[in-house]
Motif scaffolding. Sequence first.
Motif, PDB file in Angstrom:
ATOM      1  N   ARG A  20       6.923   3.200  -5.801  1.00 30.40           N
ATOM      2  CA  ARG A  20       6.536   3.644  -4.452  1.00 30.40           C
ATOM      3  C   ARG A  20       5.283   2.894  -3.990  1.00 30.40           C
ATOM      4  O   ARG A  20       5.377   1.951  -3.239  1.00 30.40           O
ATOM      5  CB  ARG A  20       6.344   5.173  -4.450  1.00 30.40           C
ATOM      6  CG  ARG A  20       6.422   5.770  -3.071  1.00 30.40           C
ATOM      7  CD  ARG A  20       5.116   5.695  -2.306  1.00 30.40           C
ATOM      8  NE  ARG A  20       4.037   6.413  -2.955  1.00 30.40           N
ATOM      9  CZ  ARG A  20       2.766   6.293  -2.603  1.00 30.40           C
ATOM     10  NH1 ARG A  20       2.401   5.476  -1.621  1.00 30.40           N
ATOM     11  NH2 ARG A  20       1.816   6.960  -3.242  1.00 30.40           N
ATOM     12  N   ASP A  21       4.117   3.240  -4.509  1.00 29.29           N
ATOM     13  CA  ASP A  21       2.893   2.555  -4.073  1.00 29.29           C
ATOM     14  C   ASP A  21       2.959   1.079  -4.483  1.00 29.29           C
ATOM     15  O   ASP A  21       2.533   0.194  -3.736  1.00 29.29           O
ATOM     16  CB  ASP A  21       1.664   3.228  -4.711  1.00 29.29           C
ATOM     17  CG  ASP A  21       0.451   3.193  -3.806  1.00 29.29           C
ATOM     18  OD1 ASP A  21       0.274   2.195  -3.109  1.00 29.29           O
ATOM     19  OD2 ASP A  21      -0.341   4.155  -3.810  1.00 29.29           O
ATOM     20  N   THR A 178      -8.024   6.583  -1.752  1.00 28.84           N
ATOM     21  CA  THR A 178      -7.057   5.748  -1.026  1.00 28.84           C
ATOM     22  C   THR A 178      -7.562   4.333  -0.762  1.00 28.84           C
ATOM     23  O   THR A 178      -6.797   3.375  -0.775  1.00 28.84           O
ATOM     24  CB  THR A 178      -6.721   6.450   0.310  1.00 28.84           C
ATOM     25  OG1 THR A 178      -6.257   7.762  -0.008  1.00 28.84           O
ATOM     26  CG2 THR A 178      -5.681   5.714   1.111  1.00 28.84           C
ATOM     27  N   HIS A 209      -5.671   9.451  -8.243  1.00 29.39           N
ATOM     28  CA  HIS A 209      -4.844   8.382  -7.654  1.00 29.39           C
ATOM     29  C   HIS A 209      -5.851   7.370  -7.136  1.00 29.39           C
ATOM     30  O   HIS A 209      -6.463   7.580  -6.078  1.00 29.39           O
ATOM     31  CB  HIS A 209      -3.976   8.947  -6.521  1.00 29.39           C
ATOM     32  CG  HIS A 209      -3.133   7.912  -5.835  1.00 29.39           C
ATOM     33  ND1 HIS A 209      -1.751   7.872  -5.954  1.00 29.39           N
ATOM     34  CD2 HIS A 209      -3.454   6.870  -5.028  1.00 29.39           C
ATOM     35  CE1 HIS A 209      -1.271   6.864  -5.245  1.00 29.39           C
ATOM     36  NE2 HIS A 209      -2.282   6.242  -4.669  1.00 29.39           N
ATOM     37  N   HIS A 211      -7.235   3.484  -6.109  1.00 31.22           N
ATOM     38  CA  HIS A 211      -6.976   2.089  -5.735  1.00 31.22           C
ATOM     39  C   HIS A 211      -8.123   1.219  -6.239  1.00 31.22           C
ATOM     40  O   HIS A 211      -9.221   1.685  -6.509  1.00 31.22           O
ATOM     41  CB  HIS A 211      -6.724   1.984  -4.233  1.00 31.22           C
ATOM     42  CG  HIS A 211      -5.326   2.421  -3.888  1.00 31.22           C
ATOM     43  ND1 HIS A 211      -4.276   1.542  -3.844  1.00 31.22           N
ATOM     44  CD2 HIS A 211      -4.810   3.650  -3.647  1.00 31.22           C
ATOM     45  CE1 HIS A 211      -3.167   2.209  -3.565  1.00 31.22           C
ATOM     46  NE2 HIS A 211      -3.458   3.498  -3.437  1.00 31.22           N
TER      47      HIS A 211
HETATM   48  O1  KIV Z   1      -3.419   5.987  -1.764  1.00 30.26           O
HETATM   49  C1  KIV Z   1      -2.988   7.069  -1.318  1.00 30.26           C
HETATM   50  O2  KIV Z   1      -3.718   7.892  -0.757  1.00 30.26           O
HETATM   51  C2  KIV Z   1      -1.570   7.330  -1.467  1.00 30.26           C
HETATM   52  C3  KIV Z   1      -1.100   8.704  -1.106  1.00 30.26           C
HETATM   53  C4  KIV Z   1       0.182   8.686  -0.371  1.00 30.26           C
HETATM   54  C5  KIV Z   1      -1.039   9.554  -2.334  1.00 30.26           C
HETATM   55  O3  KIV Z   1      -0.830   6.500  -1.939  1.00 30.26           O
END
Ligand code: KIV
Length: 522
Positions: A20-21, A178, A209, A211
């Motif tokens: 997904r991501d 994010t 989660h 990045h």
């Molecule tokens: O990075 C983010 O905030 C996401 C969300 C959809 C979980 O990928």
Amino acid sequence: MTTQTGNDKDGVIIFDTTLRDGEQCPGATMTHEEKLEVAELLDEMGVDVIEAGFPIASEGDFAAVNEIAKRAKNAVICGLSRASPKDIDRCAEAIKPAQRSRIHTFISTSPVHMQFKLQKAPHEVLEMVTAQVTRARGHTDNVEWSAEDATRTEHDFLCRCVEAAIRAGATTINLPDTVGYITPEEYFTLFLMVMNRVPNASTVRFSTHCHNDLGLAVANSLAGVRAGARQIECTINGIGERAGNAALEEIVMAMKVRNDVLPYLTAIRSTMLTRASKLVSAVTSFPVQYNKAIVGRNAFAHESGIHQDGMLKHTQTYEIMTPESVGAKQSSLVMGKHSGRHAFVKKLEELGYKLGDNQLEDAFVRFKALADKKKHIYDEDIAALVDQEIAHAHDRIKMLSLTVIAGTMGPQTATLSLDIDGKHSTAQTVGNGPVDAIFKAIQELVPHEAKLELYQVHAVTEGLDAQAEVTVRLSNENCTVSAKGADPDTLVASAKAYIGALNRLLARSVRVVHSTEPPEVK
Ligand code: KIV
Ligand code: ZN
């Protein structure tokens, strides 16, 4: 270990979002079959939750999530949805066949996202949190709620949103970084703050989660776990939006190797990490950085005399984990032109490949052709060959032959024959150099408007007869795709890579292609 139940103190759920991501980042598109193959491997490797896609995004995403849901043996299959009822219902439909499933629903909570992206007031967003989780709970009792851009969200508002999500029935609360902005200390404090302030926080599982915009994604994820989070969202090779997500292999090995200071358990079979990395790199055509932790080709290489001397005396002088613990092997001289089918099949098993009969037959023919040209065949050569076989099994454009005139005399000319949907055609073109001539021949046979964004050449192994591995990235108005081609002849590898990228664009194309016309790749 029962990582799914949520009661165990030290068990950390590994939530993989490669499909997904990871897949949503430019150039990392995978075909339907490739997604199924990655999901199968993740399931076998012990990933607890596989985020298989974003079902409302396209028919292709829906079909992939739905098929993965049918096939998964152990993992919980999760789909992503925004806050709208239509999104959530579509997601529920896609994951329905899974033995165990989850709806992951999210909404932005930071001032900048609410004002500019959603154009909604905080009280409206708060109402949407309750509505989205309630809707998702109508479909399943396994619901994850994410506060997009949580790390730039005002604390009081974040706590009110988390409280609303828990009251509406969310079972996992995710606080994503994010934009990859936070530091480990701050992320640690953020989790403690939310867990301490929000009523009934102890009844749900918290998730990270992260990045990697500042290169802190793994460190931040581990800080979240130290604060009490018991789920980490991550991707193989750290692929994902912009600078990517926290890398699964780094997180798993950090907790394994430094269990003295990170006393947490995962269900991941670490010996499959290298295989997973190679598969994801092959299907996305995203090369793995040579010095990438755990899975880079230099991760266990010792070049300098002092290091080699130390290693010979005792491996622990310069190695904190064994290559075997992550499924990596020292390059070994394996096979040559006298090796037969039996040895080839055994070698594939050893390298962790399972091929169907037709794929095996094709791979064996290509192995024999390679062995005719190249004296020493290394594991990496076989892996490159089989990865191509897997990646190109469903290609509509196939190269039949290529002859190139190169050198000082010129003119540099390519004569190329392609099989396009079963129809054979040939073109002869002159170019400004042999690669240009080849790409012009492809353009003539498959007219397209895609732009060449990247052309890169690497050697798969060492030595003058090493195979060249070429990466080509193409983009059109809809998407960007990359593909690799490997061959002892750099020009053949270049043609393979370009044709591979065109096949990917075709696979992504929504246009209906008339069978007697060359495929249209806008
Ligand atoms: O990075 C983010 O905030 C996401 C969300 C959809 C979980 O990928
Ligand atoms: Zn993300």
